[in-house]
Write a protein that holds these residues in place. Structure first.
Motif, mmCIF file in Angstrom:
data_model
loop_
_atom_site.group_PDB
_atom_site.id
_atom_site.type_symbol
_atom_site.label_atom_id
_atom_site.label_comp_id
_atom_site.label_asym_id
_atom_site.label_seq_id
_atom_site.Cartn_x
_atom_site.Cartn_y
_atom_site.Cartn_z
ATOM 1 N N ILE A 46 113.644 2.382 67.016
ATOM 2 C CA ILE A 46 113.657 1.177 66.193
ATOM 3 C C ILE A 46 114.331 0.075 67.007
ATOM 4 N N ASP A 48 114.751 -4.343 67.725
ATOM 5 C CA ASP A 48 114.523 -5.742 67.374
ATOM 6 C C ASP A 48 113.972 -6.447 68.605
ATOM 7 N N ASP A 69 106.717 -4.747 62.767
ATOM 8 C CA ASP A 69 107.077 -5.188 61.416
ATOM 9 C C ASP A 69 107.561 -6.631 61.492
ATOM 10 N N THR A 82 110.768 -2.526 54.957
ATOM 11 C CA THR A 82 111.378 -2.203 56.245
ATOM 12 C C THR A 82 112.141 -0.882 56.232
ATOM 13 N N PRO A 83 112.969 -0.588 55.216
ATOM 14 C CA PRO A 83 113.642 0.723 55.222
ATOM 15 C C PRO A 83 112.669 1.898 55.196
ATOM 16 N N GLU A 86 111.384 2.243 58.749
ATOM 17 C CA GLU A 86 112.426 2.801 59.611
ATOM 18 C C GLU A 86 112.563 4.311 59.400
ATOM 19 N N ARG A 87 112.569 4.725 58.136
ATOM 20 C CA ARG A 87 112.734 6.144 57.838
ATOM 21 C C ARG A 87 111.547 6.975 58.356
ATOM 22 N N THR A 90 111.404 7.003 62.299
ATOM 23 C CA THR A 90 112.461 7.874 62.823
ATOM 24 C C THR A 90 112.062 9.338 62.703
ATOM 25 N N LEU A 98 109.156 1.506 66.288
ATOM 26 C CA LEU A 98 109.074 0.396 65.339
ATOM 27 C C LEU A 98 109.705 -0.833 65.982
ATOM 28 N N LYS A 100 110.742 -4.585 65.302
ATOM 29 C CA LYS A 100 111.007 -5.491 64.192
ATOM 30 C C LYS A 100 111.077 -6.921 64.706
#
Length: 315
Positions: A46, A48, A69, A82-83, A86-87, A90, A98, A100
């Motif tokens: 994940i 940025d 995303d 978004t959560p 992420e989950r 992962t 991912l 972001k």
């Protein structure tokens, strides 16, 4: 949501120009990873990313498929989606990444992915982009999309894995401080899809501390989600077009615009209503605008401009 991922990829958007503008000099580039190997350098699953460093993500996508995303801090549906992304990402233990992208800070990527609203989710596989879906969709549908991404990536020979180990084996991240109890209650309610419960928890938090900015912003976001629950965008816009003097209908379109990232349109619509209404209706519109200011954020220049215009209209 796309049903045939290869078709999406065939004519999607061209990232080559963006990647070329921000590519590192050849001497600084890492050697290309071998088939099935992940690039070195500690890339997480994940990340940025910005306009300036997206070229590295394009290169990474030649080894492992990347899900993009495009989100914003003030976007209520983004807080739901978004959560989930992420989950799920992962859980693939390095088979997916991912990336972001903050829409407010990275306009070149927003333009490159033709993101008309947010959240917008896309994929990059082998350097080639694909539109996936927009808006917050159920977790089961998100999982299905990710499986499609992996299946197509395998067809393209993009089957690498980042060296993160199996799920649960990643290095522990620093523990974030716990949320205040009523904030936690609201977040738990959101996780269950209980919007009424989240609204109640945030309202109680504000009663306990009227200056609780996070609760005020959280309440504004959840109220927006609640107003749009089960609503059809076409029906909302049609109703507003058929009844231009209907304040409630116009405010619902403004809700829709804010949820889709069209902040200026929402502000302009409500400011026009402030100018054309009086009494209780004007107060209703003013309060909706204040909610929008909380959702978008006080430091956003669009909020500052709208506040000045609102003050001029009221006084």
């Amino acid at each position: 949501m796309t049903d045939r991922l290869p078709a999406s990829m065939a004519g999607a958007v061209d990232l080559s120009g963006l990647a070329a503008r921000h590519a590192r000099p050849a001497a600084a580039q890492q050697p290309a990873p071998g088939d099935g190997d992940a690039p070195q350098g500690g890339v997480g699953v994940i990340v940025d990313v910005t306009d300036a460093d997206f070229a590295q993500i394009v290169e990474l996508s030649r080894t492992v498929p990347v899900v993009v995303d495009i989100w914003a801090e003030w976007c209520g549906p983004c807080r739901q989606l978004t959560p989930v992304l992420e989950r799920l990402v992962t859980g693939y233990a390095g088979r997916l990444v991912l990336a972001k992208v903050d829409a407010d800070r990275n306009p070149q990527l927003v333009q490159a992915f033709q993101a008309q609203s947010i959240p917008t989710v896309a994929a990059v596989i082998g350097g080639r982009p694909a539109a996936l879906f927009t808006g917050a969709i159920p977790e089961a549908q998100v999982a299905d999309v990710l499986e499609q991404v992996l299946a197509f990536a395998a067809q393209e020979g993009v089957t690498g894995r980042l060296p993160v180990g199996e799920p649960g084996e990643q290095a522990a991240e620093p523990t974030e401080p716990p949320l205040p109890p009523l904030h936690q209650e609201a977040h738990d309610a959101l996780d269950r899809g209980d919007l009424a419960g989240a609204i109640d928890a945030f309202e109680r938090a504000i009663v306990a501390n009227p200056r609780d900015g996070e609760a005020i912003a959280g309440l504004a976001n959840v109220r927006l989600l609640d107003r749009l629950q089960g609503a059809s965008a076409d029906e909302i816009r049609r109703a507003a077009a058929d009844a231009p003097s209907d304040v409630d209908a116009q405010m619902r379109v403004a809700d829709l615009d804010v949820s889709g990232g069209h902040v200026e349109d929402a502000f302009a619509r409500l400011l026009e209503l402030v100018a054309s209404t009086t009494g209780d209706e004007r107060q209703q519109v003013r309060l909706r605008l204040l909610d929008f200011f909380e959702i978008v954020g006080a430091d956003d220049p669009r909020v500052a401009a709208a506040r000045r215009r609102l003050t001029t209209l009221l006084y």
